[in-house]
Write a protein that holds these residues in place. Structure first.
Motif, short mmCIF file in Angstrom:
data_model
loop_
_atom_site.label_atom_id
_atom_site.label_comp_id
_atom_site.label_asym_id
_atom_site.label_seq_id
_atom_site.Cartn_x
_atom_site.Cartn_y
_atom_site.Cartn_z
N LEU A 37 0.82 -1.22 0.00
CA LEU A 37 0.00 0.00 0.00
C LEU A 37 0.85 1.27 0.00
O LEU A 37 1.85 1.35 0.71
CB LEU A 37 -0.89 0.06 1.25
CG LEU A 37 -2.15 -0.77 1.30
CD1 LEU A 37 -2.88 -0.53 2.61
CD2 LEU A 37 -3.06 -0.48 0.13
N THR A 38 0.41 2.24 -0.78
CA THR A 38 1.01 3.57 -0.69
C THR A 38 0.40 4.27 0.52
O THR A 38 -0.59 3.79 1.09
CB THR A 38 0.71 4.39 -1.95
OG1 THR A 38 -0.70 4.63 -2.02
CG2 THR A 38 1.19 3.69 -3.22
N GLU A 39 0.94 5.40 0.90
CA GLU A 39 0.36 6.17 2.01
C GLU A 39 -1.08 6.57 1.70
O GLU A 39 -1.95 6.51 2.58
CB GLU A 39 1.19 7.42 2.29
CG GLU A 39 2.44 7.16 3.09
CD GLU A 39 3.14 8.46 3.48
OE1 GLU A 39 2.44 9.42 3.85
OE2 GLU A 39 4.37 8.49 3.42
N GLU A 40 -1.32 6.98 0.46
CA GLU A 40 -2.67 7.39 0.06
C GLU A 40 -3.65 6.22 0.12
O GLU A 40 -4.79 6.36 0.58
CB GLU A 40 -2.66 7.98 -1.35
CG GLU A 40 -1.91 9.29 -1.47
CD GLU A 40 -0.40 9.11 -1.61
OE1 GLU A 40 0.08 7.99 -1.91
OE2 GLU A 40 0.32 10.10 -1.40
N GLU A 41 -3.20 5.06 -0.34
CA GLU A 41 -4.06 3.88 -0.29
C GLU A 41 -4.32 3.44 1.14
O GLU A 41 -5.43 3.03 1.48
CB GLU A 41 -3.42 2.73 -1.08
CG GLU A 41 -3.44 2.95 -2.58
CD GLU A 41 -2.62 1.93 -3.33
OE1 GLU A 41 -2.95 1.68 -4.51
OE2 GLU A 41 -1.63 1.39 -2.77
N SER A 42 -3.32 3.56 1.99
CA SER A 42 -3.50 3.22 3.40
C SER A 42 -4.54 4.13 4.04
O SER A 42 -5.41 3.67 4.78
CB SER A 42 -2.16 3.33 4.13
OG SER A 42 -2.32 3.00 5.49
N ALA A 43 -4.46 5.41 3.75
CA ALA A 43 -5.43 6.37 4.28
C ALA A 43 -6.83 6.06 3.74
O ALA A 43 -7.82 6.13 4.48
CB ALA A 43 -5.02 7.79 3.93
N GLU A 44 -6.90 5.70 2.46
CA GLU A 44 -8.19 5.35 1.86
C GLU A 44 -8.79 4.11 2.53
O GLU A 44 -9.98 4.08 2.86
CB GLU A 44 -8.01 5.10 0.36
CG GLU A 44 -9.27 4.80 -0.38
CD GLU A 44 -9.06 4.53 -1.85
OE1 GLU A 44 -10.08 4.34 -2.55
OE2 GLU A 44 -7.90 4.48 -2.32
N LEU A 45 -7.96 3.10 2.77
CA LEU A 45 -8.43 1.89 3.43
C LEU A 45 -8.90 2.20 4.85
O LEU A 45 -9.93 1.67 5.29
CB LEU A 45 -7.33 0.83 3.44
CG LEU A 45 -7.70 -0.55 3.96
CD1 LEU A 45 -8.87 -1.15 3.19
CD2 LEU A 45 -6.49 -1.47 3.91
N ASP A 46 -8.19 3.06 5.54
CA ASP A 46 -8.61 3.48 6.88
C ASP A 46 -9.98 4.16 6.83
O ASP A 46 -10.84 3.90 7.68
CB ASP A 46 -7.59 4.44 7.50
CG ASP A 46 -6.32 3.74 7.94
OD1 ASP A 46 -6.30 2.49 8.05
OD2 ASP A 46 -5.32 4.46 8.19
N ARG A 47 -10.19 5.02 5.84
CA ARG A 47 -11.48 5.71 5.71
C ARG A 47 -12.60 4.71 5.44
O ARG A 47 -13.69 4.83 5.99
CB ARG A 47 -11.43 6.77 4.62
CG ARG A 47 -10.68 8.03 5.04
CD ARG A 47 -10.85 9.17 4.04
NE ARG A 47 -10.41 8.82 2.69
CZ ARG A 47 -9.16 8.92 2.24
NH1 ARG A 47 -8.21 9.37 3.05
NH2 ARG A 47 -8.87 8.60 1.00
N PHE A 48 -12.33 3.72 4.59
CA PHE A 48 -13.34 2.69 4.34
C PHE A 48 -13.68 1.95 5.63
O PHE A 48 -14.84 1.65 5.90
CB PHE A 48 -12.86 1.68 3.28
CG PHE A 48 -13.07 2.13 1.86
CD1 PHE A 48 -14.33 2.50 1.40
CD2 PHE A 48 -12.01 2.16 0.98
CE1 PHE A 48 -14.52 2.90 0.08
CE2 PHE A 48 -12.19 2.55 -0.35
CZ PHE A 48 -13.45 2.92 -0.79
#
Length: 70
Positions: A37-48
Motif C-alpha cells: 500500500l502507498t500512504e494514500e491507499e493506506s489512508a483510503e483503506l482506513d477511511r473505508f
C-alpha cells in the motif's frame, strides 16, 4: 445519497456498498496483505474501515427503530 434523500430504517438496514466500492476495498486489502500500500491507499483503506464502522452503528439503530414498529 442514502441519507440525503431521507432513507427509511428498512432502506438503511438493506444498504450495501456498490460492487465498485467492494472491488476497491478488496483491491486495497490485497495490496495491504502484500505490504504494497502507498500512504494514500493506506489512508483510503482506513477511511473505508471508519465508514464501515459508522454504517454498522447506523444499521443497529435502524434495526431498533424497526423492532419498535412491530
Amino acid at each position: 445519497d442514502l441519507f440525503a434523500r431521507g432513507a427509511s430504517p428498512a432502506e438503511v438496514v438493506a444498504f450495501h456498498p456498490s460492487e465498485e466500492v467492494q472491488e476497491r476495498v478488496r483491491f486495497l486489502l490485497a495490496r495491504n496483505s502484500a505490504d504494497e500500500l502507498t500512504e494514500e491507499e493506506s489512508a483510503e483503506l482506513d477511511r473505508f474501515g471508519e465508514l464501515e464502522h459508522f454504517m454498522q452503528l447506523v444499521k443497529i439503530r435502524a434495526q431498533e427503530y424497526l423492532k419498535k414498529k412491530t
